[in-house]
Design an enzyme around this catalytic site. Structure first.
Site: not given
Ligand SMILES: Cc1cc2nc3c(=O)[nH]c(=O)nc-3n(C[C@H](O)[C@H](O)[C@H](O)COP(=O)(O)OP(=O)(O)OC[C@H]3O[C@@H](n4cnc5c(N)ncnc54)[C@H](O)[C@@H]3O)c2cc1C
Length: 603
Positions: A446
């Site tokens: 989220e």
């Molecule tokens: C168990 C689980 C359930 C989930 N359920 C859903 C779901 O139902 N629907 C759905 O759509 N998604 C879902 N997700 C996805 C989840 O919302 C994303 O994993 C989350 O938003 C982060 O995206 P990412 O994993 O690609 O990390 P990334 O976006 O690659 O981020 C990696 C790191 O970089 C940091 N970062 C990225 N951009 C910036 C910025 N601009 N400034 C500072 N820091 C930054 C982040 O804070 C993080 O620490 C789920 C994930 C998991 C693990």
């Protein structure tokens, strides 16, 4: 086996004595008939459901996890999950806050939050299936066409069908502008959706006859970035018929291609979703999908904050029970159990610190989350426009704080409560390590907690010149003005007023620096959210202390121990937890230089 007892006494204190919730709700025509008995009964029943139905299947949900059948492309949830969902559906819990015209009970958000706190405390994985369904309901209710509402809402309200939110793709998490899933218009007004989504919670399961995916995708002529994203309804089974009489028809080409094997929430299926020219229908306007999805995301962000609160409370209850029984060492001052081989660890100062920390964050979080639930209703249902605007402003300002502050606290408290068990917390027997593993995801999905802090500082504070923050500040100032002269209240009011001033100055200082260099906001944001979170908690803790003091004055020596405990916890909060802000203010003020002067290729 972990224990859990619904915290009814504290819930009633917050709802009735602290917030005067019934009176506030009755000012809204939708809740004119609500009364304290109804509120208490619903919360009690929800507590019973959590303790008697959800808690017993939480452990096996963790151990069994979900199973994927690659041939059928289906997911089997852990034993007992589907039966519990049937019981939940039959009791009508899914429709607690939904509109009556779709079969709901139109009860206040406060009751949803109270129920969710207890459901998450006892089984977060299971609760997510219905949490996402509620989010899908809210999104379609706000942005769907009349036909879509008539078709989908009754099924979501009855939990006959469940919902998902499909945003994330392998290369696109935080930055939704990178999204690639395509939507191709068809002659009949529908669309064909093609693409891969990952990490989709509750994307496939065996608990309901249909699953309604809300999918973000791009139209062929869409502008790049977040301005070119649209939102689509993509059902697992295509509905046949109209309105509430609709039945499930042909299988749509939206499949689960596999599930993730993850650190916690094993009972919730986290799915890779494959959309192979799947039939879908646009919700809202083309290219405005992110706006529409925000209804679901905001609802989910509050829900995730409440997950943090629930796990915080569960961890506290288990650690307190263990610390009362576990005998190790002697109390430093005087043994309380000289006849035994050792004293209970609850007498050791540091064990008490860990327990009180968890308790103070749980009770503070409850006061905050329940107040936000009132604001959620106020923004929609208050007859006075200014009150509606106030509710909307508080929701906007506080959503990132509820999400990030409560989930950081949830994880940290679960970990510290595990520490109370020593090595016994690290082994599976007591269930503490599950709480820690489950709590960890809440800081990530989220929108990570970093993204929440950027949203708070950037969009919610600096972009509106601090107007919303000043509105909350006015509540704090009014409380300080009213109670500032009371000697008994000075230990709470003085640090509250001081923190209010510091937040004002800090906001101005970061705002000025960010004007010259935006990296400054990025460098300060996480510390800033922690400081504002404490301002909110200090406000509610001071208010709780004031209610408890008034009761002590009225009842004298006969005062219920509950109020003495409340006062003692308030003191602990102000003396031992609030000082954390000094560190965060200093870190936030230090600016971004130390982060930027380290060259990227030195990492
Ligand atoms: C168990 C689980 C359930 C989930 N359920 C859903 C779901 O139902 N629907 C759905 O759509 N998604 C879902 N997700 C996805 C989840 O919302 C994303 O994993 C989350 O938003 C982060 O995206 P990412 O994993 O690609 O990390 P990334 O976006 O690659 O981020 C990696 C790191 O970089 C940091 N970062 C990225 N951009 C910036 C910025 N601009 N400034 C500072 N820091 C930054 C982040 O804070 C993080 O620490 C789920 C994930 C998991 C693990």
């Amino acid at each position: 086996m972990p224990i859990y007892k619904a915290p009814l006494r504290d819930q009633q204190f917050v709802m009735h004595e602290l917030l005067g919730a019934v009176e506030q709700l009755r000012a809204m025509p939708r809740y004119r008939e609500i009364d304290a008995d109804t509120v208490n009964q619903v919360v009690e029943e929800a507590g019973r459901f959590a303790s008697e139905v959800l808690l017993p299947i939480n452990r096996q949900g963790d151990e069994q996890g979900c199973a994927y059948d690659a041939k059928e492309r289906t997911v089997r949830t852990p034993d007992g999950f589907a039966a519990a969902f049937d019981a939940f559906r039959d009791a009508g819990w899914q429709g607690l806050t939904a509109d009556e015209e779709y079969g709901g009970q139109a009860l206040p958000q406060l009751l949803q939050v109270a129920m969710d706190e207890m459901r998450c405390a006892t089984n977060q994985s299971w609760t997510m299936y219905s949490g996402l369904t509620l989010g899908a309901y809210e999104c379609i209710a706000h942005h769907g066409s009349a036909e879509q509402k008539a078709l989908y809402l009754p099924k979501l309200v009855s939990a006959q069908w469940t919902g998902t939110m499909c945003l994330t793709e392998p290369h696109c998490g935080t930055d939704l502008g990178l999204l690639r899933t395509k939507a191709t218009p068809q002659a009949d007004g529908s669309y064909r959706i093609t693409g891969n989504k990952i990490f989709i919670s509750a994307g496939e399961h065996d608990m309901a006859e249909n699953i309604i995916h809300l999918v973000l995708a791009r139209l062929p002529d869409a502008p790049s970035g977040t301005r070119g994203i649209s939102l689509f309804i993509v059902p697992k089974f295509l509905p046949e018929g109209k309105g509430a009489d609709a039945r499930v028809g042909a299988r749509n080409t939206a499949y689960c291609g596999g599930i993730e094997h993850k650190m916690g929430i094993h009972g919730n299926s986290t799915c890779q979703m494959v959309f192979e020219d799947a039939g879908g229908w646009l919700i809202g306007e083309p290219n405005k999908g992110l706006n529409a999805m925000f209804v679901m995301m905001n609802s989910a962000r509050l829900g995730v904050g409440v997950q943090g609160l629930g796990l915080n409370e569960a961890a506290y209850q288990n650690a307190a029970a263990y610390a009362r029984d576990r005998l190790q060492g002697r109390a430093l001052n005087a043994s309380k159990a000289p006849e035994g081989a050792a004293d209970p660890i609850i007498l050791h100062a540091d064990v008490r610190r860990m327990l009180l920390t968890a308790r103070a964050y749980a009770e503070g979080g409850r006061a905050f989350a329940y107040w936000i639930a009132l604001m959620a209703d106020q923004q929609l249902h208050h007859p006075d426009e200014e009150q509606r605007k106030f509710g909307a402003d508080m929701m906007a300002l506080m959503t990132p704080i509820v999400k990030a502050f409560l989930t950081d606290n949830g994880f940290l408290r679960a970990s510290e409560c595990l520490q109370v068990f020593g090595g016994h917390g690290y082994i599976r027997e007591w269930g503490m390590e599950q709480l820690v593993r489950d709590a960890r995801i809440n800081m990530i999905y989220e929108g990570t907690n970093t993204i929440q802090s950027l949203d708070l500082l950037g969009r919610k504070v600096l972009m509106d010149n601090g107007a919303k923050l000043r509105k909350f500040g006015a509540l704090v100032q009014a409380f300080v003005a009213e109670h500032g002269t009371s000697a008994a209240m000075s230990e709470f009011v003085t640090p509250l007023a001081d923190l209010g001033d510091k937040v004002q100055k800090l906001t101005m200082e970061i705002g000025m620096k960010a004007l010259a260099n935006q990296d400054e906001a990025g460098a300060a944001a996480v510390d800033y959210l922690r400081v504002v979170g404490h301002l909110v908690f200090a406000f509610f803790w001071a208010r709780m202390a004031q209610v408890a003091l008034a009761r002590r004055e009225a009842d004298g020596d006969r005062v219920e121990p509950f109020y003495r405990a409340k006062l003692a916890t308030a003191r602990f909060y102000f003396q031992r937890l609030l000082p954390e802000t000094a560190y965060h203010i200093r870190a936030a003020r230090s600016g971004g230089k130390s982060l930027q002067e380290f060259a990227t290729d030195w990492f």
